[in-house]
Design an enzyme around this catalytic site. Sequence first.
Site, mmCIF file in Angstrom:
data_model
loop_
_atom_site.group_PDB
_atom_site.id
_atom_site.type_symbol
_atom_site.label_atom_id
_atom_site.label_comp_id
_atom_site.label_asym_id
_atom_site.label_seq_id
_atom_site.Cartn_x
_atom_site.Cartn_y
_atom_site.Cartn_z
ATOM 1 C CE LYS A 288 -6.006 1.555 -1.799
ATOM 2 N NZ LYS A 288 -6.946 2.066 -0.547
ATOM 3 C CE1 TYR B 146 -3.282 2.568 0.144
ATOM 4 C CE2 TYR B 146 -3.452 2.156 2.559
ATOM 5 C CZ TYR B 146 -4.043 3.079 1.467
ATOM 6 O OH TYR B 146 -4.865 3.899 1.725
#
Length: 304
Positions: free
Chosen positions: A163, A134
């Site tokens: 992500k 992330y």
Amino acid sequence: MFFNGIYTPVITPFGSDEKIDFDAYSKHVGYLQESGVHGLMIGGTTGEYYVESHEERVELLKVARSVVGADMQIIFGTGSLDPNASVRLAEAGAQHGATALLVGTPPYSLPTQQELADTALTIDKAADLPIMLYNYPARMGVNMETGFFDRVFSHSSNFKGIKESSGDINRLHMLVNSYPELEVACGMDDQALEFFAWGAQSWVCAGSNFLPRQHVALYEACVKANDFNKARRIMAAMMPLMQVLEQGGKFIQSVKYGVELNGGPVVNVRRPLQGLSESDKEQVAAVISQLQANIDQILAAPSV
């Protein structure tokens, strides 16, 4: 591909006393599964993990798994200021049915790339589960760079995806071209079309909490049908909502109000956040209503 489709970062319903309403949460998780999203993210930013205890976060995972059964993917967030807390969350994820972990950068401390990598590898070792990284520098203060990727890839095969939430389109180009083994998931909603055009197969999108069908429609147009003419029309219809969600620091409040407008539970945020004003609510409602009408029209039109 390990990560494929629409992943909903699930909201946490709080009551007026700021306690988690697990009944409302269970119903919402069930609704998302029935609506056709491909996976859930429990303990992401949209879930307000940063104001929840370890026990609450683990219970949210356990309840979600009990609702959706064994087959649906659940990505469990390990984010924390304290890397030791992230390790404990990773261990709990492995114990209670997480399919994969979300591993970000510890906020505020501004670690070096080697320190970031060693932290991620320690979390990985604690659970031995597939990992979605992330990258969100606006919240965390630091990017995952080449030194980070080279180090984690050389030590573990569990790092499957990322992500990417930097908002820097050049990061997308770098990731796709330099690290083709890393599955890139869209983490910046207003760039979803660009991510799919560059080969992304997944989108972690908070708006799918209340507009799952519309988000799945964009994914299907891009990934399943390779119909980017249709996808551009869907994306254009979504852009006003994305502009509203991102303005004024009221993202989570607006998502939760969208859930309410969609027939879901009336839920609150937990401090330090506060609810929307009436004028904010009117703006969100108007934008959602227009979006639904526009996308319904697009989906009803014959394919050309």
